[in-house]
Design a protein around this motif. Structure first.
Motif, PDB file in Angstrom:
ATOM      1  N   GLY A   1     -32.617  54.845  94.092  1.00 28.47           N
ATOM      2  CA  GLY A   1     -32.337  56.270  94.025  1.00 28.47           C
ATOM      3  C   GLY A   1     -31.465  56.675  92.851  1.00 28.47           C
ATOM      4  N   VAL A   2     -30.881  57.868  92.970  1.00 29.51           N
ATOM      5  CA  VAL A   2     -30.134  58.516  91.898  1.00 29.51           C
ATOM      6  C   VAL A   2     -28.646  58.474  92.192  1.00 29.51           C
ATOM      7  CG1 VAL A   2     -29.736  60.717  90.712  1.00 29.51           C
ATOM      8  CG2 VAL A   2     -32.052  60.051  91.354  1.00 29.51           C
ATOM      9  N   LEU A   3     -27.845  58.215  91.172  1.00 23.11           N
ATOM     10  CA  LEU A   3     -26.393  58.296  91.306  1.00 23.11           C
ATOM     11  C   LEU A   3     -25.999  59.755  91.119  1.00 23.11           C
ATOM     12  CD1 LEU A   3     -23.679  56.852  91.624  1.00 23.11           C
ATOM     13  CD2 LEU A   3     -23.673  56.457  89.164  1.00 23.11           C
ATOM     14  N   PRO A   4     -25.400  60.397  92.123  1.00 22.32           N
ATOM     15  CA  PRO A   4     -25.084  61.834  92.033  1.00 22.32           C
ATOM     16  C   PRO A   4     -24.009  62.118  90.981  1.00 22.32           C
ATOM     17  CG  PRO A   4     -24.957  61.027  94.308  1.00 22.32           C
ATOM     18  CD  PRO A   4     -25.011  59.829  93.423  1.00 22.32           C
ATOM     19  N   PRO A   5     -23.853  63.388  90.598  1.00 21.11           N
ATOM     20  CA  PRO A   5     -22.830  63.765  89.613  1.00 21.11           C
ATOM     21  C   PRO A   5     -21.442  63.855  90.231  1.00 21.11           C
ATOM     22  CG  PRO A   5     -24.076  65.706  90.259  1.00 21.11           C
ATOM     23  CD  PRO A   5     -24.752  64.528  90.923  1.00 21.11           C
ATOM     24  N   PHE A   6     -20.946  62.728  90.753  1.00 16.35           N
ATOM     25  CA  PHE A   6     -19.594  62.689  91.313  1.00 16.35           C
ATOM     26  C   PHE A   6     -18.561  62.953  90.226  1.00 16.35           C
ATOM     27  CE2 PHE A   6     -21.591  59.536  94.358  1.00 16.35           C
ATOM     28  CZ  PHE A   6     -21.459  60.321  95.486  1.00 16.35           C
ATOM     29  N   LEU A   7     -17.460  63.598  90.614  1.00 20.10           N
ATOM     30  CA  LEU A   7     -16.316  63.705  89.727  1.00 20.10           C
ATOM     31  C   LEU A   7     -15.496  62.430  89.867  1.00 20.10           C
ATOM     32  CD1 LEU A   7     -15.164  67.391  90.314  1.00 20.10           C
ATOM     33  CD2 LEU A   7     -16.438  66.469  88.372  1.00 20.10           C
ATOM     34  N   TYR A   8     -15.208  61.795  88.744  1.00 24.06           N
ATOM     35  CA  TYR A   8     -14.489  60.519  88.789  1.00 24.06           C
ATOM     36  C   TYR A   8     -13.068  60.730  89.312  1.00 24.06           C
ATOM     37  CZ  TYR A   8     -12.370  56.133  87.421  1.00 24.06           C
ATOM     38  OH  TYR A   8     -11.707  54.939  87.439  1.00 24.06           O
ATOM     39  N   GLY A   9     -12.646  59.837  90.202  1.00 27.54           N
ATOM     40  CA  GLY A   9     -11.286  59.880  90.728  1.00 27.54           C
ATOM     41  C   GLY A   9     -11.048  60.933  91.780  1.00 27.54           C
ATOM     42  N   ARG A  10     -12.136  61.567  92.244  1.00 28.44           N
ATOM     43  CA  ARG A  10     -11.982  62.610  93.252  1.00 28.44           C
ATOM     44  C   ARG A  10     -12.608  62.193  94.582  1.00 28.44           C
ATOM     45  NH1 ARG A  10      -9.129  63.605  89.541  1.00 28.44           N
ATOM     46  NH2 ARG A  10      -8.750  65.665  88.621  1.00 28.44           N
ATOM     47  N   GLY A  11     -12.556  60.892  94.843  1.00 34.25           N
ATOM     48  CA  GLY A  11     -12.962  60.379  96.132  1.00 34.25           C
ATOM     49  C   GLY A  11     -14.432  60.048  96.270  1.00 34.25           C
ATOM     50  N   VAL A  12     -14.729  59.097  97.134  1.00 28.73           N
ATOM     51  CA  VAL A  12     -16.062  58.750  97.634  1.00 28.73           C
ATOM     52  C   VAL A  12     -16.938  57.951  96.667  1.00 28.73           C
ATOM     53  CG1 VAL A  12     -18.261  59.701  98.474  1.00 28.73           C
ATOM     54  CG2 VAL A  12     -16.119  60.691  99.253  1.00 28.73           C
ATOM     55  N   HIS A  13     -16.896  58.251  95.347  1.00 23.15           N
ATOM     56  CA  HIS A  13     -17.917  57.721  94.447  1.00 23.15           C
ATOM     57  C   HIS A  13     -17.999  56.203  94.424  1.00 23.15           C
ATOM     58  CE1 HIS A  13     -14.702  57.015  91.476  1.00 23.15           C
ATOM     59  NE2 HIS A  13     -14.294  58.250  91.715  1.00 23.15           N
ATOM     60  N   ASN A  14     -16.868  55.499  94.325  1.00 24.83           N
ATOM     61  CA  ASN A  14     -16.917  54.039  94.292  1.00 24.83           C
ATOM     62  C   ASN A  14     -17.466  53.473  95.598  1.00 24.83           C
ATOM     63  OD1 ASN A  14     -15.999  53.373  91.693  1.00 24.83           O
ATOM     64  ND2 ASN A  14     -13.888  53.749  92.272  1.00 24.83           N
TER      65      ASN A  14
END
Length: 658
Positions: free
Chosen positions: A201-214
């Motif tokens: 799938g696709v990696l969403p446009p998470f904001l870095y350092g703003r939770g959840v992404h890692n």
């Protein structure tokens, strides 16, 4: 630590608290060169958008360089604006994609305010020899005090009294008081440059350092099963000071960041994305079964600490097998090491997603239009305004990506519907909504000549007038206008009493200010009395008209039938004495002029002509317009990955998604 002769150099780039580290092997089995990537936000004049390199970060860079002997060579690069939200926070998916643009065998993402010790390199060496494509993660260890600093040459750590301290002593000192730090921004992730992707799938446009992404990426990598995923927290020593404290010895300067940037809305946006993308919200990962990389009694072990099972993906020469820990590994040091890992896992509880994928019911910026204007406007108090509905979201993003590539950041988006507003927030755009915008905007049938089009266009002039009254100049640009260069230097050079507009005339000769040839999809208006008064007349005329706003522009400013035309390229509004200047079509061509869109190479044709922008109008239908722009090569957004196309990419997506 590796032999000096096997190390070559270390390369450093910067973006305030964000680090991209790339490492690669040069063909020698136990040799790794680490390239540290640091990005900044170039030409940023906002207090919210800074690129200060603190002395702590400088020390940390030096600590990373201490992981290998030999000299180092530092390089400092500006990155593209496409990697950042308008307040300066980088996008996680762009960081991952950009890192892979480097010719590396190993990629590492981590925070700049973390101290690394030498086991970082040896652990990567071990991982590099694994048989499978792999993905590792490691949590930093919080310490309440860090009473060490580097010498002037950046070669050795010193105690507060100035005496050198050996790495083992430093690690032992820190090791007595640390706790796990599960902060999203502080985690380190790394993967090899293999054939398999990190996840489906696709990696969403998470904001870095703003939770959840890692944690989202770890979950997806585990559930996809494409790569061998393991936890290296016990094998890689990463130290970070407790967030509630300041670094000692003056290592960090205080950074000025507005509290508004730290709002929960950013975390809500990431949670919303995590729930929309991937499968993490549909299941729970059993993290107790994730393999751990340990170094016990001088040997690396990949082990399931719950079941005391070794993993077969390791050095072939070690002849590891999948089964219980054999007698050869049951040394006096190995078993206590494994036992200690089990106990310390209790401190890792709460580090994973679990129940944090509940999105906010609504996504809303804590910004008013006035605050957005003050943040985004350039030094001349000028903004570029785009008005868009959800049916044109992909074209909006291509337009945004193009402006970002041109390093134009003073743009705003007016969302015509909630879907566009929410989409823009998740894409990191400075967006506001118009509460009086028409509802029930048709997705596929809101093009020129339709009733939907007539309702939508009237929003544009109304919003421009509102911004002018707030004291800001406005360049209104439809999202189907492709920008080759920044038009503001030229447009700003006109007299303040001039409204500069694009001509819709398609005949190559003759006047360009003929009746109904004023294009209201691209014009530059200054915030002054005559312009505000004249545009107010346009808005009032359009409000009572059954047509779009474009005829109201011409009939109001140039008179019915062009009664106030002056020469071949001007009009004068008689009551305000505002001059309307029709722009040179070679510089600002419309979609029918010279058949530029139909050329085999529209870019080359426009370059010869000297185009500053090219309008994708004079074509009916959203899909036809979208296809024409994508196929022409004048497209800057990858619909499939939700990212701006990188400069090096010359292939275009053919996925005309909705």
């Amino acid at each position: 630590m590796l032999p000096c002769s096997r190390w070559n150099q270390i390369t450093v780039f910067l973006r305030h608290t964000t680090i991209i580290t790339t490492a690669f092997n040069s063909g020698v089995a136990d040799w790794i060169m680490v390239s540290l990537g640091i990005w900044d936000s170039p030409n940023c004049s906002l207090p919210l958008c800074y690129a200060e390199v603190t002395s702590l970060q400088e020390s940390n860079f030096q600590s990373w360089k201490l992981q290998r002997p030999g000299h180092s060579q530092n390089h400092y690069f500006h990155s593209a604006y496409s990697f950042y939200r308008f307040l300066g926070v980088p996008f996680f998916h762009s960081m991952v994609a950009k890192s892979r643009a480097f010719p590396s065998d190993i990629y590492v993402l981590m925070d700049t305010e973390s101290i690394l010790l030498p086991d970082f390199v040896s652990a990567l060496n071990y991982a590099h020899e694994l048989d499978n494509d792999w993905f590792l993660f490691a949590y930093p260890r919080n310490v309440s005090n860090f009473p060490f600093y580097l010498d002037e040459d950046g070669k050795y750590w010193l105690k507060e009294d100035g005496k050198r301290i050996r790495i083992q002593e430093l690690q032992d000192t820190l090791g007595s008081s640390w706790q796990w730090n599960c902060c999203e921004g502080r985690m380190m992730i790394a993967w090899n440059n293999g054939e398999l992707p990190l996840h489906h799938g696709v990696l969403p446009p998470f904001l870095y350092g703003r939770g959840v992404h890692n944690h989202w990426l770890i979950d997806e990598a585990l559930s996809s099963g494409l790569r061998f995923v393991f936890d290296a927290s016990w094998a890689i020593s990463i130290f970070a000071l407790d967030d509630s404290r300041r670094w000692s010895n003056g290592l960090v300067k205080s950074s000025i960041v507005s509290n508004i940037e730290k709002g929960s809305w950013e975390y809500d946006g990431n949670s919303h994305l995590a729930a929309l993308y991937g499968s993490s919200s549909l299941h729970k990962i059993h993290y107790s079964g994730v393999m751990k990389l340990l170094k016990c009694d001088g040997q690396y072990l990949l082990i399931n600490t719950t079941e005391d099972i070794l993993h077969p993906y390791a050095y072939k020469k070690m002849s590891l097998w999948k089964g219980s820990i054999g007698k050869c590994w049951r040394s006096k040091k190995t078993l206590p090491c494994v036992s200690g890992t089990k106990k310390s896992q209790n401190g890792m509880s709460g580090c994973f997603l679990k129940d944090r994928l509940v999105p906010a019911t609504t996504l809303k910026f804590p910004f008013s239009l006035e605050s957005l204007l003050s943040i985004t406007a350039d030094k001349n108090r000028t903004v570029v305004l785009a008005v868009a509905g959800y049916s044109y979201k992909d074209m909006l993003m291509s337009w945004v990506c193009r402006l970002r590539r041109l390093r134009i950041t003073n743009f705003l988006v007016c969302a015509l519907d909630y879907e566009t507003y929410q989409f823009s927030i998740m894409q990191g755009l400075p967006v506001f909504s118009d509460p009086s915008a028409p509802s029930n905007i048709s997705f596929n049938d809101c093009h020129f000549g339709t009733k939907c089009f007539q309702r939508v266009t009237k929003v544009k002039s109304r919003m421009v007038l509102k911004i002018l009254k707030l004291g800001y100049n406005v360049l209104l640009s439809d999202v189907d206008v492709y920008w080759f260069r920044n038009p503001l230097p030229l447009l700003s050079s006109f007299d303040p009493a001039i409204l500069a507009v694009q001509s819709d005339e398609y005949n190559q000769t003759g006047p360009i200010n003929l009746p109904r040839r004023l294009n209201s999809g691209f014009y530059f208006a200054r915030s002054n009395g005559p312009t505000i008064a004249a545009l107010g007349k346009v808005v009032r005329h359009a409000a009572t008209s059954g047509l779009s706003e474009q005829p109201s522009f011409y009939d109001t400013l140039c008179g019915k039938g062009g009664s106030t035309r002056k020469g071949d390229n001007r009009c004068v509004e008689p009551e305000t004495n505002l001059s309307i200047h029709f722009l040179d079509r070679n510089l600002f061509p419309n979609g029918a002029y010279l058949g530029l869109w139909e050329r085999n190479n529209a870019t080359s044709a426009c370059k010869k002509l000297g185009c500053i922008v090219l309008h994708n109008n004079w074509i009916s239908g959203r899909m036809k317009k979208l296809q024409r722009q994508v196929l022409s090569g004048l497209w800057d957004y990858d619909i499939s990955t939700r990212m701006c196309l990188m400069c090096s990419e010359n292939k275009l997506t053919r996925n005309f998604g909705t």
